[in-house]
Write a protein that holds these residues in place. Structure first.
Motif, PDB file in Angstrom:
ATOM      1  N   GLY A  52       0.785  -1.230   0.000  1.00 54.60           N
ATOM      2  CA  GLY A  52       0.000   0.000   0.000  1.00 54.60           C
ATOM      3  C   GLY A  52       0.813   1.275   0.000  1.00 54.60           C
ATOM      4  N   SER A  53       2.131   1.196  -0.031  1.00 55.38           N
ATOM      5  CA  SER A  53       2.958   2.398   0.032  1.00 55.38           C
ATOM      6  C   SER A  53       3.015   3.100  -1.324  1.00 55.38           C
ATOM      7  N   ARG A  54       2.446   4.292  -1.411  1.00 57.98           N
ATOM      8  CA  ARG A  54       2.494   5.082  -2.639  1.00 57.98           C
ATOM      9  C   ARG A  54       3.930   5.479  -2.971  1.00 57.98           C
ATOM     10  N   LEU A  55       4.684   5.846  -1.922  1.00 62.29           N
ATOM     11  CA  LEU A  55       6.042   6.314  -2.146  1.00 62.29           C
ATOM     12  C   LEU A  55       6.950   5.184  -2.640  1.00 62.29           C
ATOM     13  N   PHE A  56       6.766   3.975  -2.076  1.00 67.25           N
ATOM     14  CA  PHE A  56       7.609   2.858  -2.500  1.00 67.25           C
ATOM     15  C   PHE A  56       7.312   2.511  -3.965  1.00 67.25           C
ATOM     16  N   GLY A  76       9.998  17.802  -0.462  1.00 66.68           N
ATOM     17  CA  GLY A  76      10.191  16.555  -1.197  1.00 66.68           C
ATOM     18  C   GLY A  76      11.139  15.618  -0.497  1.00 66.68           C
ATOM     19  N   LEU A  77      12.224  16.162   0.067  1.00 60.94           N
ATOM     20  CA  LEU A  77      13.182  15.330   0.787  1.00 60.94           C
ATOM     21  C   LEU A  77      12.541  14.707   2.028  1.00 60.94           C
ATOM     22  N   LYS A  78      11.683  15.489   2.682  1.00 59.54           N
ATOM     23  CA  LYS A  78      10.982  14.968   3.865  1.00 59.54           C
ATOM     24  C   LYS A  78      10.056  13.823   3.485  1.00 59.54           C
ATOM     25  N   VAL A  79       9.402  13.931   2.342  1.00 58.72           N
ATOM     26  CA  VAL A  79       8.510  12.866   1.882  1.00 58.72           C
ATOM     27  C   VAL A  79       9.297  11.591   1.626  1.00 58.72           C
ATOM     28  N   VAL A  80      10.420  11.720   0.910  1.00 57.64           N
ATOM     29  CA  VAL A  80      11.226  10.545   0.596  1.00 57.64           C
ATOM     30  C   VAL A  80      11.791   9.928   1.872  1.00 57.64           C
ATOM     31  N   LEU A  84       9.812   7.283   4.079  1.00 59.74           N
ATOM     32  CA  LEU A  84       9.590   5.880   3.713  1.00 59.74           C
ATOM     33  C   LEU A  84      10.047   4.944   4.829  1.00 59.74           C
ATOM     34  N   SER A  85      11.081   5.342   5.557  1.00 59.09           N
ATOM     35  CA  SER A  85      11.612   4.491   6.631  1.00 59.09           C
ATOM     36  C   SER A  85      10.572   4.228   7.710  1.00 59.09           C
ATOM     37  N   SER A  86       9.895   5.296   8.155  1.00 57.67           N
ATOM     38  CA  SER A  86       8.867   5.118   9.184  1.00 57.67           C
ATOM     39  C   SER A  86       7.605   4.501   8.601  1.00 57.67           C
ATOM     40  N   VAL A 144      14.143  -5.124   1.548  1.00 60.13           N
ATOM     41  CA  VAL A 144      13.560  -3.783   1.670  1.00 60.13           C
ATOM     42  C   VAL A 144      14.131  -3.059   2.880  1.00 60.13           C
ATOM     43  N   ARG A 145      14.302  -3.771   3.992  1.00 61.65           N
ATOM     44  CA  ARG A 145      14.883  -3.137   5.185  1.00 61.65           C
ATOM     45  C   ARG A 145      16.286  -2.609   4.886  1.00 61.65           C
ATOM     46  N   ASP A 146      17.112  -3.426   4.240  1.00 63.54           N
ATOM     47  CA  ASP A 146      18.484  -3.000   3.930  1.00 63.54           C
ATOM     48  C   ASP A 146      18.476  -1.822   2.959  1.00 63.54           C
ATOM     49  N   PHE A 147      17.534  -1.846   2.010  1.00 61.03           N
ATOM     50  CA  PHE A 147      17.449  -0.734   1.059  1.00 61.03           C
ATOM     51  C   PHE A 147      17.028   0.551   1.762  1.00 61.03           C
ATOM     52  N   VAL A 148      16.055   0.458   2.642  1.00 63.22           N
ATOM     53  CA  VAL A 148      15.588   1.649   3.354  1.00 63.22           C
ATOM     54  C   VAL A 148      16.720   2.245   4.180  1.00 63.22           C
ATOM     55  N   SER A 149      17.562   1.385   4.744  1.00 64.18           N
ATOM     56  CA  SER A 149      18.713   1.873   5.509  1.00 64.18           C
ATOM     57  C   SER A 149      19.668   2.659   4.613  1.00 64.18           C
TER      58      SER A 149
END
Length: 447
Positions: free
Chosen positions: A197-201, A284-288, A291-293, A395-400
């Protein structure tokens, strides 16, 4: 306060090691003191023993026979191994329960009264079959046994005492283990919902797909419709000509620009100035960075091992056999008052079977959802995954990595993000990816 008079016999006594202390002077004004209340002859000192123990030259005289006899008697009445007896004695001091309370709890099957920690302590005290046989058949004076032996002998008077302890320990831990498993399976399902459901992802995947296809024009890797999420972990490894900017930096900048344009339209203003560019850039940077949270449950799921969770459920099922075997001993138990224990165990057994059944259903449902989400992103290649939860780990490693890149982007100068747009040819050259000189590589289209 009277002072003991020195006798001629004092000179004949052996000289002992001195005890250095500060003596208290007697009160001169008839003030009442504790020493005045001491009665003469109320305490008889074993002078032979103290002489042998604390003599200045201990090799000069052996321990008196009386002391040696006590030591020998202790050795003759020892049943447990010395170290085991010592460890049990330490555990006994930690128990905050009387022997009577313990007996009542074991007879009535009251696990809540004792608690899991105390029951675990009792499990550590369980005697071997040989030790149990010796304790049951001991007919001497109980005072001659050590504290550990006396305690175990009293507990063994309760029929099947330590089998009761095992069953009650399982009961005491059951609810917490069921709760842990249910929360784990719920987290897995929530991770699937968050990821899907993540629009940003989804937007990030689209940006990576378009960037990758532009970079792969003219190669057999071009015109891709999808990619495995493992690709995300490679984006930060491909550096540009400056040695700093990576594909992931580029993708983040493009998403920031996209979010900036959305904010610009929302503001219904076409006035361009540096302050607005900086404001939109930060938005925009805040939106990107969010994704972590947004994928918090995914990061939790990545720390789990489905095989381990499955093993916990199986262990619960196996442990239920401990309760069942104790219930089967009811016919052999003739001790009055044990009826309540077996009734309690039968009731718990029924509830536990239902609880394990529900957890098994939740386990199957969670695994189905995980397989669905893996197929959702990886299609037919999902069956190649060796680890059921690997997609969450990726996905966890990528988000990091994404968090780090976002911090780096945020630390860059405040050049308006619109000026970052570069041609596709420049991107290909910057990244220095082989195979970029085929069809379309020479065009000057925007990335």
């Amino acid at each position: 306060m009277s002072v003991p008079t020195r006798t001629h016999d004092d000179d004949d006594r052996p000289k002992l090691k001195p005890l250095h202390w500060d003596k208290v002077r007697a009160s001169s004004d008839d003030r009442d003191m504790v020493w005045d209340r001491l009665k003469s002859n109320s305490f008889q000192l074993d002078e032979d023993t103290i002489d042998a123990l604390f003599m200045n030259n201990p090799t000069a005289a052996p321990l008196p026979k009386k002391a040696a006899g006590v030591t020998q008697l202790r050795q003759e009445e020892r049943i447990l191994d010395r170290n085991k007896a010592h460890n049990i004695a330490i555990l006994l001091r930690a128990l905050n329960v009387t022997l009577e309370e313990l007996s009542d709890a074991l007879l009535n099957g009251n696990a809540e009264c004792l608690g899991a920690e105390l029951l675990e302590t009792l499990v550590k005290m369980a005697p071997t079959k040989e030790e149990e046989h010796k304790l049951r058949n001991f007919t001497g004076e109980l005072s001659k046994l050590g504290s550990a032996e006396r305690f175990l002998k009293a507990v063994l008077d309760i029929p099947f005492a330590f089998k009761r302890v095992d069953a009650m320990l399982y009961q005491a831990n059951f609810e917490s283990e069921i709760t842990y498993l249910r929360k784990s399976f719920q987290t897995l399902e929530a991770a699937c919902d968050d990821l899907k459901g993540s629009r940003l992802f989804l937007k990030l995947l689209e940006a990576v797909l378009r960037t990758g296809n532009r970079m792969n024009v003219g190669t057999n890797r071009g015109e891709a419709k999808a990619f495995k999420l493992d690709t995300l972990l490679k984006l930060a490894d491909i550096k540009g000509a400056d040695g700093k900017t990576t594909v992931l930096h580029f993708v983040v900048q493009e998403i920031i620009r996209s979010e900036d344009e959305k904010s610009d339209r929302a503001a219904e203003s076409h006035i361009t100035n540096t302050a607005k560019d900086i404001q939109f850039r930060r938005h925009g940077l805040k939106v990107v960075s969010g994704l972590s949270s947004e994928l918090g449950n995914v990061k939790k799921a990545a720390t789990m091992d489905f095989d381990v969770l499955h093993g916990y459920v199986s262990k619960l099922e196996t442990g239920l056999g401990t309760v069942s075997s104790v219930i089967q001993l009811e016919e052999q138990c003739t001790t009055k008052g044990s009826e309540k224990f077996f009734a309690e165990m039968r009731g718990f057994m029924k509830e536990a079977e239902q609880g394990i059944g529900r957890v098994r259903c939740e386990e199957r449902k969670a695994l189905e959802r995980v397989n669905e989400i893996t197929n959702y992103f990886h299609g037919n290649t999902a069956k190649e995954e060796a680890h059921p939860l690997r997609i969450f780990m990726v996905v966890r490693d990528f988000v990091s990595i994404l968090d780090r890149v976002c911090r780096e982007v945020g630390q860059q100068d405040r050049t308006p993000v619109g000026s970052f747009r570069v041609s596709a040819t420049a991107v290909s050259r910057m990244l220095n990816v082989p195979g970029q000189h085929g069809r379309g590589a020479g065009s000057d289209e925007d990335s």
